[in-house]
Design a protein around this motif. Sequence first.
Motif, PDB file in Angstrom:
ATOM      1  N   PRO A  72       0.757  -1.128  -0.004  1.00 55.73           N
ATOM      2  CA  PRO A  72       0.000  -0.074  -0.196  1.00 55.73           C
ATOM      3  C   PRO A  72       0.767   1.134  -0.193  1.00 55.73           C
ATOM      4  CG  PRO A  72      -0.856  -1.737   1.681  1.00 55.73           C
ATOM      5  CD  PRO A  72       0.453  -2.120   1.099  1.00 55.73           C
ATOM      6  N   ASP A  73       2.056   1.154   0.896  1.00 57.33           N
ATOM      7  CA  ASP A  73       2.814   2.570   0.757  1.00 57.33           C
ATOM      8  C   ASP A  73       3.531   2.481  -0.551  1.00 57.33           C
ATOM      9  OD1 ASP A  73       2.318   2.631   3.453  1.00 57.33           O
ATOM     10  OD2 ASP A  73       4.007   1.415   4.000  1.00 57.33           O
ATOM     11  N   ASP A 114       2.145   1.827  -3.554  1.00 57.51           N
ATOM     12  CA  ASP A 114       1.194   2.120  -4.462  1.00 57.51           C
ATOM     13  C   ASP A 114       0.780   3.612  -4.485  1.00 57.51           C
ATOM     14  OD1 ASP A 114       0.894  -0.164  -5.742  1.00 57.51           O
ATOM     15  OD2 ASP A 114      -0.622  -1.135  -4.546  1.00 57.51           O
ATOM     16  N   HIS A 115       0.890   3.935  -3.101  1.00 54.06           N
ATOM     17  CA  HIS A 115       0.608   5.348  -2.592  1.00 54.06           C
ATOM     18  C   HIS A 115       1.749   6.371  -3.314  1.00 54.06           C
ATOM     19  CE1 HIS A 115      -0.563   9.257  -0.459  1.00 54.06           C
ATOM     20  NE2 HIS A 115       0.899   9.040  -0.156  1.00 54.06           N
ATOM     21  N   THR A 116       2.898   5.973  -3.213  1.00 56.34           N
ATOM     22  CA  THR A 116       4.072   6.739  -3.351  1.00 56.34           C
ATOM     23  C   THR A 116       4.226   6.582  -5.204  1.00 56.34           C
ATOM     24  OG1 THR A 116       5.353   5.884  -1.660  1.00 56.34           O
ATOM     25  CG2 THR A 116       6.617   7.051  -3.331  1.00 56.34           C
ATOM     26  N   LYS A 117       4.012   5.449  -5.719  1.00 52.54           N
ATOM     27  CA  LYS A 117       3.796   5.680  -7.094  1.00 52.54           C
ATOM     28  C   LYS A 117       2.931   6.357  -7.576  1.00 52.54           C
ATOM     29  CE  LYS A 117       1.450   2.432  -9.517  1.00 52.54           C
ATOM     30  NZ  LYS A 117       1.019   1.082  -9.785  1.00 52.54           N
ATOM     31  N   SER A 118       1.725   6.434  -7.194  1.00 45.13           N
ATOM     32  CA  SER A 118       0.791   7.460  -7.533  1.00 45.13           C
ATOM     33  C   SER A 118       1.192   8.924  -7.411  1.00 45.13           C
ATOM     34  CB  SER A 118      -0.743   7.332  -6.864  1.00 45.13           C
ATOM     35  OG  SER A 118      -1.176   5.986  -6.937  1.00 45.13           O
ATOM     36  N   ALA A 119       1.747   9.256  -6.490  1.00 45.80           N
ATOM     37  CA  ALA A 119       2.296  10.689  -6.153  1.00 45.80           C
ATOM     38  C   ALA A 119       3.195  10.821  -7.163  1.00 45.80           C
ATOM     39  CB  ALA A 119       2.868  10.762  -4.858  1.00 45.80           C
ATOM     40  N   ASN A 124       1.716  11.502 -10.690  1.00 45.66           N
ATOM     41  CA  ASN A 124       0.908  12.924 -10.811  1.00 45.66           C
ATOM     42  C   ASN A 124       1.859  13.934 -10.831  1.00 45.66           C
ATOM     43  OD1 ASN A 124      -1.458  11.450 -10.302  1.00 45.66           O
ATOM     44  ND2 ASN A 124      -1.572  11.584  -8.003  1.00 45.66           N
ATOM     45  N   GLU A 148      10.224  10.378  -3.323  1.00 41.43           N
ATOM     46  CA  GLU A 148       8.608  10.866  -2.895  1.00 41.43           C
ATOM     47  C   GLU A 148       8.335  10.134  -1.484  1.00 41.43           C
ATOM     48  OE1 GLU A 148       5.364  12.816  -3.308  1.00 41.43           O
ATOM     49  OE2 GLU A 148       6.843  12.936  -4.774  1.00 41.43           O
ATOM     50  N   SER A 153       6.911  11.885   1.739  1.00 36.61           N
ATOM     51  CA  SER A 153       5.537  11.837   2.440  1.00 36.61           C
ATOM     52  C   SER A 153       5.947  11.304   3.555  1.00 36.61           C
ATOM     53  CB  SER A 153       4.938  10.829   1.504  1.00 36.61           C
ATOM     54  OG  SER A 153       5.015  11.121   0.306  1.00 36.61           O
TER      55      SER A 153
END
Length: 321
Positions: free
Chosen positions: A19-20, A22-27, A30, A95, A99
Amino acid sequence: MYAQKHRKPPCRKIVLRLPDLDHTKSAVLNSLSSPCSRRNYKFAMEQFITWYCSEPRLALNRAVVLRFRLYLESLGLAAGTINQRLAAVRRLAYEAADSGLLSPELAAGIRRIKGVKQLGARAGNWLTRDQARALLEIADGEDLRSIRDLAMISVLLGCGLRRAELSALEVDDLQIRQGHWAIVDLVGKGGHIRTVPMPLWVKAAIDRWISAANVKAGRIFRVVSRHGTSWGKGISEYVIWYVVRGCAERMQLDHLAPHDLRRICAKLSHASGGELEQIQFLLGHVSVLTTERYLGCKQNLEEPVNDRFGCLFAPGTVDLR
């Protein structure tokens, strides 16, 4: 006041879970403006995440990324490809540190990892002037698809556009500047804007397609159906790829890609007396060193220097016994 002095620093992780990541990849995605960069970075980060999660207890640090670099080298990838994917991993670590998911010390260690050195320079796939003319002759035809293909290859060869720039080309982009047809305010790679002069033979090929397909406005190039009619509002970059590869195969040319036509445009311009600075403007390169690589002028394979001293030995003409 006492509580502020004794407040514990935030706890940074050394092991990132899915989950961490995936969140970083999305950031990271973006933060990228270029669709091409987003596609490449997404593939590279997903490859690293899949490899990283295959051993869940690994800490995300310098040693792990070095192991990932060895894994990429074992796949037989080119040095440029490996360095691009390492850049995506560094961006992922930055990133994560910003974060609060990763220790800044670990991110700094990942940043110090060097890429793979590229030994030597690859020989580009350039065509001669006669081969380029033959490629246009093969693409030519009387049906609507052939008219479109000829116009697309003409723009790639004559103007040196990228695939994305060609697919996004619109009717209003073609204007007269200083008495010459040009593609005005073309938005290229990295958001850089340039004006590309257009030879008259390229403009004639586009006019022939626009007239045959009845294109009034919007994107110039459209999809051609099996019934020989134009439809849709544009084409994808994959259509351009298949058009170039199809014409190259009919010429029995291997590994000819649309970007090779961009290099051929640069080399033919330079061979015809074009200035290096003007070719840089034409292609939209930030660095002139990139333009020099496109020209392929560091090694002349058409007239090699070791051919100048003639034949030293012809097999079968001398008895060596």
